[in-house]
Write a protein that holds these residues in place. Structure first.
Motif, PDB file in Angstrom:
ATOM      1  N   VAL A   1       0.726  -1.107  -0.169  1.00  0.00           N
ATOM      2  CA  VAL A   1      -0.009   0.001   0.065  1.00  0.00           C
ATOM      3  C   VAL A   1       0.957   1.344   0.058  1.00  0.00           C
TER       4      VAL A   1
ATOM      5  N   ILE B   1       0.522   5.891  -0.522  1.00  0.00           N
ATOM      6  CA  ILE B   1      -0.074   7.078  -0.538  1.00  0.00           C
ATOM      7  C   ILE B   1       0.732   8.289  -0.882  1.00  0.00           C
TER       8      ILE B   1
ATOM      9  N   LEU C   1      -4.927  13.298  -3.413  1.00  0.00           N
ATOM     10  CA  LEU C   1      -4.342  12.179  -2.528  1.00  0.00           C
ATOM     11  C   LEU C   1      -4.722  10.926  -3.519  1.00  0.00           C
TER      12      LEU C   1
ATOM     13  N   VAL D   1      -3.796   6.834  -3.643  1.00  0.00           N
ATOM     14  CA  VAL D   1      -3.556   5.529  -2.866  1.00  0.00           C
ATOM     15  C   VAL D   1      -3.566   4.343  -3.775  1.00  0.00           C
ATOM     16  N   THR D   2      -2.488   3.527  -3.608  1.00  0.00           N
ATOM     17  CA  THR D   2      -2.506   2.340  -4.418  1.00  0.00           C
ATOM     18  C   THR D   2      -2.038   1.102  -3.548  1.00  0.00           C
TER      19      THR D   2
ATOM     20  N   TYR E   1      -9.958   0.178   4.438  1.00  0.00           N
ATOM     21  CA  TYR E   1      -8.602   1.096   4.398  1.00  0.00           C
ATOM     22  C   TYR E   1      -9.494   2.331   5.262  1.00  0.00           C
TER      23      TYR E   1
ATOM     24  N   ILE F   1      -8.063   6.484   5.311  1.00  0.00           N
ATOM     25  CA  ILE F   1      -7.146   7.694   4.897  1.00  0.00           C
ATOM     26  C   ILE F   1      -7.244   9.008   5.773  1.00  0.00           C
TER      27      ILE F   1
ATOM     28  N   GLN G   1      -6.789   1.967  -8.043  1.00  0.00           N
ATOM     29  CA  GLN G   1      -6.388   3.210  -7.361  1.00  0.00           C
ATOM     30  C   GLN G   1      -7.513   3.742  -6.621  1.00  0.00           C
TER      31      GLN G   1
ATOM     32  N   VAL H   1      -2.476   6.129   5.075  1.00  0.00           N
ATOM     33  CA  VAL H   1      -3.548   5.114   4.723  1.00  0.00           C
ATOM     34  C   VAL H   1      -3.027   4.008   5.692  1.00  0.00           C
TER      35      VAL H   1
ATOM     36  N   SER I   1       0.776   3.248   4.902  1.00  0.00           N
ATOM     37  CA  SER I   1       1.808   3.877   4.443  1.00  0.00           C
ATOM     38  C   SER I   1       1.534   5.426   4.636  1.00  0.00           C
TER      39      SER I   1
END
Length: 259
Positions: free
Chosen positions: A3, A5, A20, A22-23, A31, A33, A56, A74, A81
């Motif tokens: 993960v 960000i 933002l 996030v992957t 999750y 954030i 994503q 995240v 991350s």
């Protein structure tokens, strides 16, 4: 895939939204954030909690504290991350609509006691034959507070227009006493006077609220902005520009940089 960000301040007008990306959140993985400041203030990003679908996640944040370093994180069951610290420039104090599209700055937040009253929500009941009552109680509310603002010229008209519908608003501030840097308020009383020349003072009493639309993601750029960017272009030129791009890159693109 781990993960990750990233957080980038967009090119929109001050105070700019944060983009933002996030992957690495797998399908079916929960999750969250959220952001933090060095002073210990923490907030959840609107629309930033849910269950991943393997793609994503792209969000905007319009509730970032201004003029202080902020860090986004995240968190998932599989790990977490942290993005590099960023700072969103802004005035000392501003009021904005919940969607962030209307923002009003003021000349000054005048000095005062910044009173706050906490509602205890306690009821006492006298019982025959007993010297002491019994009580019914609930959690103490965050309560009410007040602000005294000063405006001049266009600021006065803009503040009047923002207050007129009566909807909840967001204040964002930096360095004013012990006020939280960002909060949602419902103004319950508005008094104004013009003691000198073009200046107008405002006494605003408010009730602190939770954000009424916390599950709704903020909009960084609308389709109107997209239309401005490509107002003189054709779909063929758009296809040529994005021939080597992806939908993830399209979602994370800062369209405000081109208007």
């Amino acid at each position: 895939m781990a993960v990750a960000i990233t957080a980038v301040v967009s090119s929109a007008a001050v105070p700019a939204p944060v983009i933002l990306v996030v992957t690495g959140v797998g399908a079916g993985v929960a999750y969250r954030i959220h952001g933090t400041t060095d002073q210990g203030f923490e907030w959840d990003v609107n629309g930033g909690s849910g269950v991943g679908y393997g793609n994503q996640i792209t969000l905007g944040d319009i509730l970032t504290p201004v003029n202080v370093p902020v860090t986004y994180m995240v968190t998932t069951s599989a790990g977490f991350s942290v993005a590099g610290a960023i700072t969103v420039p802004g005035p000392e104090f501003l009021l904005q609509s919940l969607d962030g599209r209307t923002t009003v700055t003021v000349l000054a937040v005048t000095d005062g006691t910044f009173d706050r009253e906490y509602s205890t929500r306690v009821s006492a009941f006298n019982i025959p034959g007993r010297a002491r009552p019994v009580t019914r109680y609930d959690m103490v509310q965050d309560g009410t507070g007040s602000l005294t603002l000063a405006t001049v010229g266009a600021q006065t008209k803009a503040l009047e227009a923002l207050l007129r519908p009566g909807w909840p608003l967001v204040y964002r501030q930096s360095g004013i006493r012990d006020l939280d840097p960002v909060d949602v308020v419902q103004f319950t009383a508005v008094k104004t006077a013009s003691p000198d020349g073009p200046y107008r003072t405002w006494e605003l009493t408010y009730q602190l609220l939770d954000h009424p639309q916390s599950a709704v993601a903020a909009v960084v750029a609308s389709w109107d902005v997209f239309d401005q960017v490509y107002s003189g272009a054709t779909w063929n030129s758009f296809d040529t520009e994005w021939a080597s791009g992806t939908w993830d890159a399209f979602d994370a693109y800062d369209w405000t940089a081109r208007v």
